[in-house]
Structures are given as C-alpha cells and as structure tokens.
Scaffold this motif. Structure first.
Motif, short mmCIF file in Angstrom:
data_model
loop_
_atom_site.label_atom_id
_atom_site.label_comp_id
_atom_site.label_asym_id
_atom_site.label_seq_id
_atom_site.Cartn_x
_atom_site.Cartn_y
_atom_site.Cartn_z
N MET A 104 0.82 -1.21 0.00
CA MET A 104 0.00 0.00 0.00
C MET A 104 0.86 1.26 0.00
O MET A 104 0.52 2.26 -0.63
N THR A 108 0.74 3.86 -3.04
CA THR A 108 0.39 5.27 -2.80
C THR A 108 1.42 6.21 -3.41
O THR A 108 1.06 7.21 -4.06
N THR A 111 1.04 6.05 -7.24
CA THR A 111 -0.19 6.72 -7.67
C THR A 111 -0.07 8.24 -7.55
O THR A 111 -0.49 8.98 -8.46
#
Length: 245
Positions: A104, A108, A111
């Motif tokens: 994650m 993140t 992204t």
C-alpha cells in the motif's frame, strides 16, 4: 564510434544479464518456501520493494523510450510479483499485514507520482524529472536492505553474513549502468548506480577485512524480521536482487 557502441549498447546489454541474475537470486529460496509451505526466516519485504522498483523503472523506460531499462526490469517485475505472492501465501498473519502495508505504501507513492505527472501540466522533461525522482526514491529504499548486514559485520567483526560474489555482482552491475547513464547524460541512471557501486565495494572491503566466523545457527537468506514495516524494509539483509537498472 567504438566507445559509443561500448557505452550505449554493450554496457547496458551486459547490465541486463547481471540484473536478471540478481533479480533471480532469491528464487530458489522462494521455491523452497513453496515446497515446505513455511516462510521460515525469509524476509519478504525486499521482494515487495523489488516489485515496486521494477514498476517505477518500467514507467521510466516508457517515458524515455529506453529499451535497455525496459528489458532489465520486465523479469524483475514478473519475479517480484511471483515471489511476493508466494511468500504472502505462507506467511503468518503479522507478516502478511506488514507486506500489505508495504504494498500500500509503494502503491500510494506510485499513484501520487502518476497523478502529479498526468494532471500537473508539465512538459515532457518535467514529467521525466518527477517520475525519475520517484523512481530513485523507491530505489533507495530497496538499496537500504543490505545496510543491516554491514552493521552486523562491524558489530561482530565477522563477515559470515556477507556473500562476496553477490557484492562483486553489485559492483559490476553498478559500473555497467553507471557507464550507460553517463553516456546518455541521465542522472537518474548513473546517480543511484554510483551508490550501488559504493555499497558493493564497501561490502567487499568489509568481507576482506573481517574474518568469516561461522555462527552455530541455521543459515538464513535474509535477516530476521523486526516488527515495524519501515524497519523491515531497511533491515532485510537479503541476497536478493538489487534494484535496477
């Protein structure tokens, strides 16, 4: 002309071969995990970082239209995905949670960088710069994995935890990609690979200056797994693939 061919084609071509070998280095250990259905002391966090690192470099290769960066990281992405999923399947709940946190975190970062370059109205050079900075950031996290091994050598005065051929391969790989990056004038390629050469050289020096004292414990591929995600990313003293290109 000969120098140009050597620096721009021969060096990265050889660099791809060394990169593939480095990425594949933990593969046997992961197959053992699948065979025994136990993760044991293998630290899977460097494999998560390998996956993220290769994703970042692949996007960089798309932006710069660089076939050598592309070719060096496709196997790493596939191996990183396979090894991460394999280790997750046989990890305990605590390790699984930390692996999810790692995925994650990297997702993140990637992204956020993607949003910045897509909607920030940058020109092509600006887009390459932002994504290059993101890639190097992830790369440095991956590079930090062996630092705990060097600290252990300095603490115990024993080089048993260092693998000299792996350190030598890192030096060679860093040299090849540094030569290629300098030939292109690409700081994002030659900069981090100079760090890689320094790290590999430091490991080699520590290995030669410290005696190899075997400790009567079960050999492990990677360091033990500390509790926090950041610590595990940093302390995974894995003989696994180094980040590339």
């Amino acid at each position: 002309m000969a120098d140009s061919v050597l620096m721009k084609h021969v060096a990265p071509g050889l660099g791809c071969l060394v990169a593939w070998a480095l990425f594949a280095s933990p593969f046997k250990a992961v197959l053992q995990v699948r065979a025994t259905k136990m993760l044991g002391s293998l630290n899977p966090l460097p494999m998560v970082a390998m996956w993220a690192n290769c994703v970042a470099w692949l996007v960089y290769s798309f932006l710069t239209v660089d076939i050598y960066v592309l070719a060096s990281n496709i196997p790493g992405l596939l191996l990183g995905s396979f090894m991460t999923i394999s280790c997750y399947g046989y990890a305990d709940e605590k390790t699984r949670n930390i692996m999810v946190q790692g995925v994650m975190f990297f997702a993140t970062v990637l992204t956020a960088a993607g949003i910045a370059v897509s909607f920030g109205k940058f020109d092509h050079a600006g887009t390459v710069y932002i994504w290059g900075c993101t890639t190097v950031f992830i790369l440095l996290i991956f590079y930090s994995a062996p630092l705990s091994a060097l600290a252990e050598v300095l603490r115990t005065r024993s080089s048993a935890s260092l693998y000299l051929p792996f350190a030598a391969m890192n030096v060679a790989n860093g040299l090849l990609w540094t030569a290629y990056g300098l030939a292109l004038g690409d700081l994002f390629i030659y900069g981090p690979n100079m760090v890689r050469m320094d790290r590999g050289t430091g490991s080699s020096i520590c290995h030669e200056m410290s005696p190899s004292i075997e400790v009567p414990t079960v050999p492990v591929l990677c360091s033990q797994q500390p509790p926090r995600m950041h610590a595990r990313l940093v302390t995974g003293s894995c003989r696994a693939g180094a980040a590339l290109p």
